[in-house]
Scaffold this motif. Sequence first.
Motif, mmCIF file in Angstrom:
data_model
loop_
_atom_site.group_PDB
_atom_site.id
_atom_site.type_symbol
_atom_site.label_atom_id
_atom_site.label_comp_id
_atom_site.label_asym_id
_atom_site.label_seq_id
_atom_site.Cartn_x
_atom_site.Cartn_y
_atom_site.Cartn_z
ATOM 1 N N GLU A 282 20.133 -33.660 39.507
ATOM 2 C CA GLU A 282 18.696 -33.483 39.726
ATOM 3 C C GLU A 282 17.890 -34.296 38.720
ATOM 4 O O GLU A 282 16.871 -34.908 39.066
ATOM 5 C CB GLU A 282 18.351 -32.007 39.624
ATOM 6 N N GLU A 283 18.349 -34.282 37.465
ATOM 7 C CA GLU A 283 17.628 -35.032 36.435
ATOM 8 C C GLU A 283 17.612 -36.532 36.749
ATOM 9 O O GLU A 283 16.574 -37.204 36.611
ATOM 10 C CB GLU A 283 18.288 -34.800 35.073
ATOM 11 N N HIS A 285 18.008 -37.922 39.713
ATOM 12 C CA HIS A 285 17.204 -38.176 40.909
ATOM 13 C C HIS A 285 15.708 -38.126 40.604
ATOM 14 O O HIS A 285 14.924 -38.950 41.076
ATOM 15 C CB HIS A 285 17.527 -37.152 41.991
ATOM 16 N N THR A 286 15.301 -37.159 39.781
ATOM 17 C CA THR A 286 13.888 -37.023 39.433
ATOM 18 C C THR A 286 13.384 -38.292 38.735
ATOM 19 O O THR A 286 12.260 -38.743 38.954
ATOM 20 C CB THR A 286 13.681 -35.801 38.521
ATOM 21 N N ARG A 287 14.237 -38.873 37.901
ATOM 22 C CA ARG A 287 13.857 -40.112 37.217
ATOM 23 C C ARG A 287 13.739 -41.275 38.199
ATOM 24 O O ARG A 287 12.890 -42.155 38.035
ATOM 25 C CB ARG A 287 14.900 -40.443 36.143
ATOM 26 N N GLU A 290 9.917 -39.863 42.979
ATOM 27 C CA GLU A 290 8.932 -38.794 42.843
ATOM 28 C C GLU A 290 9.347 -37.574 43.663
ATOM 29 O O GLU A 290 9.031 -36.446 43.334
ATOM 30 C CB GLU A 290 7.557 -39.283 43.309
ATOM 31 N N GLN A 291 10.048 -37.809 44.734
ATOM 32 C CA GLN A 291 10.467 -36.708 45.606
ATOM 33 C C GLN A 291 11.458 -35.821 44.856
ATOM 34 O O GLN A 291 12.339 -36.314 44.160
ATOM 35 C CB GLN A 291 11.130 -37.259 46.867
ATOM 36 N N SER A 292 11.273 -34.502 44.954
ATOM 37 C CA SER A 292 12.125 -33.571 44.206
ATOM 38 C C SER A 292 13.531 -33.522 44.781
ATOM 39 O O SER A 292 13.747 -33.741 45.978
ATOM 40 C CB SER A 292 11.530 -32.155 44.222
ATOM 41 N N PHE A 293 14.462 -33.221 43.912
ATOM 42 C CA PHE A 293 15.860 -33.098 44.342
ATOM 43 C C PHE A 293 16.015 -31.986 45.370
ATOM 44 O O PHE A 293 16.744 -32.119 46.349
ATOM 45 C CB PHE A 293 16.727 -32.794 43.112
#
Length: 660
Positions: A282-283, A285-287, A290-293
């Motif tokens: 998740e971390e 992907h978030t980087r 903008e779309q949340s994991f």
Amino acid sequence: MSREVIVARTAGFCFGVERAVDQVYEQIGLVEQGKASGPIYTYGPIIHNEEVVGDLAKRGVTVLETEEDLKALPPGQGTVIIRSHGVSRHIYDILEERGVAVVDATCPFVKKIHRIVDEHSRAGEAVVIIGNASHPEVEGIRGWGNRDTKVVENEAEAEDFNLSEGQKLCIVSQTTFNYNKFKELVEKFSKKGYDSSVLNTICNATQERQVEAARIASQVEAMIVIGGRHSSNTQKLYEICLKECKNTFYIQTLGDLDPDSVSSVRSVGITAGASTPKKIIEEVHTRMAEQSFAELLKEEEESTKPIRTGEIVTGQVIEVSKDEIILSIAGNKSEGVITRDEYSNDNNVDLTTKVQVGDEMEAKVIKLNDGVGMVSLSYKRMAADRGNRRLEEAFENQEVLTAKVTQVLDGGLSVEVEGARVFIPASLVSDSYEKDLSKYAGQDIEFIITEFNPKRRRIIGDRKALLVAQKAKMKEELFSRIQPGDVTDGVVKNVTDFGAFIDLGGADGLLHISEMSWGRVENPKKVFKTGEQVRVLIKDIQGEKIALSLKFPEANPWVTAAERYAAGNIVVGRVARMTDFGAFIELEPGVDALLHVSQISREHVEKPSDVLRIGQEIEARVVDFNENDHKISLSIKALMGGGQERMEDSDVADVDINNY
């Protein structure tokens, strides 16, 4: 710049790893709650992820690296958790010898390989494990074989392999091995012409992960592979992705990623090894976007999930322990788990006694796990749903059901129909009051459903209505065929001081004390017992009242009494009872005679009890026989000679022997 980010649906913990990690944290919780004693050990790092292993170390979990560490454990102290990679057979022997508690978190798919290697080795076959010889999973697998069990990782080792003449060969694989490479090495062995069996034991999740990773890598400008530095399956993912995308990066945490390396790309793919926590994925992907994991994961689930919650699926049992069953779901590459709680309401049931590896069974999907295709299943809910449909149908049709009593409760009985429970209140169990219902435990009983409301968990059964209807029918049939003078069989239902009630099969008849014998009955309870079968004469029927008798005409002793007790005959009898004016002598059951006090002796007798006693046997002469009134007069004095041989009328006036 807008960037497309694709996260692999299969990224992160596989079922076996997630299960193992959960079991460690569960054991920590038990120790913290005082329900288990520490310390807690894992044999080797529970997974190849330094973040997770570090967190466990902070919680007091110690990693044992070698067999010597195991042998040095204090006897009988602590708990050792076997990681998902599994261990050799002799490791279990060491643990048993140390007497420590063992939590076996071996992945069911690895356990399956252990079983295969063990069976083929015992059959005398050679076994080849395709995989990395230094990987702990492979080391454990090899420990279930024999000296002919070899590990092959590359083409050179496959070429060098030789089999003894006439020996059979079994080929298995490390669960995380590259599938394409596995096929290439199997082809090498097939060309040697061995009598071999090939079992593709690569985990479905691993295959899916590798195929999906290759597909995503071929579509993006940069690929990020997340996993522990020592993770074999992550290393293979990296190799697969690198072939499809030269701009592939292998990282363990977000801190390992150089932002500049992907700053200019317009599309990024992300996958992760089986030992990678979702938090790290998740971390990253978030980087990258903008779309949340969570949103992405939801989209992936909605677009790709092949089965739905509430659906009934069929699967094959691939692993079973005392408390869980693992299924390979048919027509789908997912695996599912049925826990003991979701198999049965019996908390003590041993699931190994219910199913075996290879069995096919159905279950209800209750939860779809994310990322690895592992599904939570329920056998008992599926059975209950089917049972409820069956009960609804029976309720609507007023069908008579038969089921076994599974529980005797304070307020009634609990029965089970195809997995669905039905409660029969005590007031509806029988047509008569029953204080103790324990006799029904384990019995099959018939009933109808009188209330069906599964949402409120109210499914009520009624047995009483059937008994009442059945008895009404039997009663009608009984009265249609019986009439006074008939002889029939019955069962003693109840005995009182004045008589006995006889169940004739539909109605009860009264056998009065006066009708129990041609003789005299003092106490009915000494003559009859409840449950005893008797043959009775129907004496009279008045409405629904039936009078019974055991005084069968052909057994009436007075029919032939005139010949046996004619005047002048000498008879022997027993003193049955006495009054002040005489004694009544029983000559035979149903025939009593009067011995007047004046006829007892030539000497004056004040009262019979002065010279006689109850039960005493006496000999006397019949001096009078009255067949019409059933009266017989006796005289002992007549046997003495010189005395009266016939009583005067005044001696027997107004004396009715039947009233004494």
